[in-house]
Design a protein around this motif. Structure first.
Motif, PDB file in Angstrom:
ATOM      1  N   TYR A 130       0.800  -1.000   0.033  1.00 42.90           N
ATOM      2  CA  TYR A 130       0.090   0.091  -0.001  1.00 42.90           C
ATOM      3  C   TYR A 130       0.773   1.424   0.136  1.00 42.90           C
ATOM      4  O   TYR A 130       1.627   1.364   0.870  1.00 42.90           O
ATOM      5  CB  TYR A 130      -0.968   0.082   1.296  1.00 42.90           C
ATOM      6  N   LEU A 154      -9.016   1.323   3.057  1.00 41.71           N
ATOM      7  CA  LEU A 154      -8.401   0.548   2.020  1.00 41.71           C
ATOM      8  C   LEU A 154      -7.895  -0.975   2.476  1.00 41.71           C
ATOM      9  O   LEU A 154      -8.280  -1.762   1.878  1.00 41.71           O
ATOM     10  CB  LEU A 154      -7.109   1.392   1.264  1.00 41.71           C
ATOM     11  N   TYR A 192      -9.510  -4.248   1.271  1.00 41.13           N
ATOM     12  CA  TYR A 192      -8.444  -5.335   0.577  1.00 41.13           C
ATOM     13  C   TYR A 192      -8.610  -6.663   1.452  1.00 41.13           C
ATOM     14  O   TYR A 192      -8.372  -7.840   1.113  1.00 41.13           O
ATOM     15  CB  TYR A 192      -7.319  -4.999   0.380  1.00 41.13           C
ATOM     16  N   SER A 209      -4.142   4.795  -2.961  1.00 40.98           N
ATOM     17  CA  SER A 209      -5.433   5.286  -2.616  1.00 40.98           C
ATOM     18  C   SER A 209      -5.678   6.761  -3.232  1.00 40.98           C
ATOM     19  O   SER A 209      -6.632   7.372  -3.476  1.00 40.98           O
ATOM     20  CB  SER A 209      -5.958   5.259  -1.349  1.00 40.98           C
ATOM     21  N   ALA A 219      -6.511   1.938  -6.478  1.00 37.18           N
ATOM     22  CA  ALA A 219      -6.956   0.931  -5.679  1.00 37.18           C
ATOM     23  C   ALA A 219      -8.324   0.184  -5.887  1.00 37.18           C
ATOM     24  O   ALA A 219      -8.581  -1.089  -6.419  1.00 37.18           O
ATOM     25  CB  ALA A 219      -7.218   1.467  -4.179  1.00 37.18           C
ATOM     26  N   LEU A 275     -13.122   4.591  -1.389  1.00 31.96           N
ATOM     27  CA  LEU A 275     -12.839   3.479  -0.481  1.00 31.96           C
ATOM     28  C   LEU A 275     -13.698   3.552   0.671  1.00 31.96           C
ATOM     29  O   LEU A 275     -13.879   2.506   1.259  1.00 31.96           O
ATOM     30  CB  LEU A 275     -11.494   3.465  -0.303  1.00 31.96           C
TER      31      LEU A 275
END
Length: 478
Positions: free
Chosen positions: A220, A237, A241, A293, A324, A445
């Motif tokens: 990330y 995020l 994920y 992101s 993302a 997100l």
């Protein structure tokens, strides 16, 4: 010496460009190799040679008609002049770089508008760096202000040590007044608040990843703003994920370089990029894809790094970096996972703005598609206009009015939409949207996290060891 210079000087020292074989034939034509290769047509030149790209410009002016700054500022000559025309002038007549290059907002819309693939933003970045290096006093207010804005990553950790105090001080009228009088930072805007807990502090307290899965692993790249200001975006995020069974890695990282490119601080950007390429390449070696992101961060790593730098693994990192939402759309059945999900009233009506840097990556339609899969959400695209803030551009006092003129169309469309919450993936677009409308602004997100119940996974993660919780989640997801 810049990396732009090293690409030429280190690559073929003392070599002259080949114009054909000994028999007069063109070696490239013979080999059928049409791939673009920069050549040093002026042996005495020390800068990157952009002549092949400049020669592709046939002066159609499409870039100028798509430039949001040129549209509202009659004194700005536009990207065609800043790119190929200025390049030719400088090489032929030894002209200095025109100071109007600092009026370019670096939205990079000219790149995607050009029908001839002229590397306009690459030309702008190198021209800005040359102008700052050769024509801007290092003791001027403009240089000090731009250096400050470009290196937010250096100052934010200090404010984050005392976030509540920093937020109070930065919100005072006298602080904003002093900022404009002494540095030329507009007093019209509210400084963004610092999170009381940075993302990386949260990540450490949490114990790191809750999922272990060597087959589904991401690194990330959270960037500066999600770490120091909007840590809720970074947490979302991670939860989204992990919902899909990914092991999340959070490597060491520096600023993406976007504000440095925009302010002609190419050496600062080089140092930041060198750290990022090294750390992200190591994560890729461990089987991870790089996920960002922020649309400007992914744009910088994907496009600007390989255009301007030639560190080892730069191309590899660029090729393995994703937005993302884009990554989930490609590698998971994201819309399928969102079917029959719903969110609270907080997200029922959204006014969505696609950032310029998302458009440049061909990602402008994905958020509306994803939002349409969630029951009860009415997300309206407010059009293709630029927000106008363009990172640090709209924070400069001399650009504030232009920035707001550019944003007027977006403000009007948001006002016409049946929503009082905005949605975007760019942190500075978010600032402009809030500043121009008063709406609360969310990141895509955060909506996905609410729909997928990411906070439930977080609350359940403390029931066992990290490895146990991770293995269980990954197995279930697979």
């Amino acid at each position: 010496m810049s990396d732009a210079q090293r690409r030429i000087d280190d690559g073929a020292p003392g070599e002259q460009p080949s114009t054909g074989g000994a028999d007069g034939s063109d070696s490239d034509s013979d080999s059928g190799n049409d791939e673009f290769e920069p050549v040093q047509v002026f042996p005495e030149a020390e800068e990157m040679d952009l002549r092949p790209g400049a020669d592709n410009c046939y002066k159609c002016s499409t870039c100028d008609t798509n430039c949001p700054v040129a549209e509202v500022d009659d004194e700005f000559p536009g990207p065609k002049f800043q790119g190929p025309e200025q390049w030719r002038l400088k090489r032929q007549d030894d002209h200095d770089i025109d100071d109007s290059v600092m009026k370019c907002s670096n939205c990079m819309r000219c790149d995607s508008a050009c029908p001839s693939s002229v590397p306009l933003s690459q030309m702008h970045n190198t021209a800005r760096a040359e102008y700052v290096e050769e024509n801007m006093s290092k003791f001027s207010r403009e240089y000090l202000r731009n250096r400050l804005l470009a290196n937010y990553r250096r100052l934010a950790p200090l404010a984050s040590m005392f976030p509540r105090t920093a937020n109070v001080v930065m919100g005072l009228s006298v602080t904003k007044w002093l900022g404009e009088k002494t540095l030329g930072i507009t007093s019209e805007r509210e400084f963004p608040e610092f999170a009381t807990e940075t993302f990386r502090e949260w990540w450490t307290d949490r114990g790191g990843a809750k999922v272990e899965n060597e087959d589904k692993r991401i690194a990330y790249f959270h960037g500066c703003y999600s770490n120091y200001n909007t840590s809720e975006v970074a947490k979302a995020l991670v939860r989204v994920y992990e919902h899909f069974g990914y092991e999340v890695m959070v490597p060491e990282q520096s600023c993406s370089g976007t504000p440095m490119f925009a302010n002609g601080m190419l050496e600062d950007a080089r140092r930041a990029a060198e750290t990022n390429v090294r750390e992200l390449a190591a994560a890729i070696e461990d089987g991870a894809a790089v996920i960002a992101s922020c649309s400007s961060c992914s744009m910088s790593i994907r496009q600007e790094y390989p255009e301007l730098f030639d560190f080892e693994d730069t191309e590899t990192v660029a090729a393995n970096t994703w937005d993302a939402v884009e990554y989930l759309r490609v590698h998971e059945d994201l819309t399928g996972a969102l079917e029959d999900t719903a969110v609270g009233d907080e997200f029922d009506e959204l006014a969505y703005h696609a950032p310029c840097h998302s458009r440049n990556q061909g990602l402008d339609g994905q958020t509306i598609e994803v939002m349409d899969a969630i029951d009860g959400i009415d997300a309206q695209d407010v059009g293709d206009s630029c927000s106008g803030i363009s990172g640090t551009y709209g924070w400069k006092a001399e650009n504030y009015e232009t920035s707001m003129k550019i944003g007027e169309e977006m403000f009007e469309h948001m006002d016409a939409a049946e929503a009082e919450t905005g949605l975007t993936e760019c942190p500075t677009c978010s600032m402009q949207m809030e500043h121009g409308t008063g709406y609360e602004i969310k990141h895509t997100l955060e909506v996905l996290e609410a729909a997928l119940g990411g906070d439930r996974a977080e609350s359940g993660a403390g029931s066992g060891s990290n490895a146990d919780a991770g293995t269980t989640t990954a197995t279930e997801s697979n």
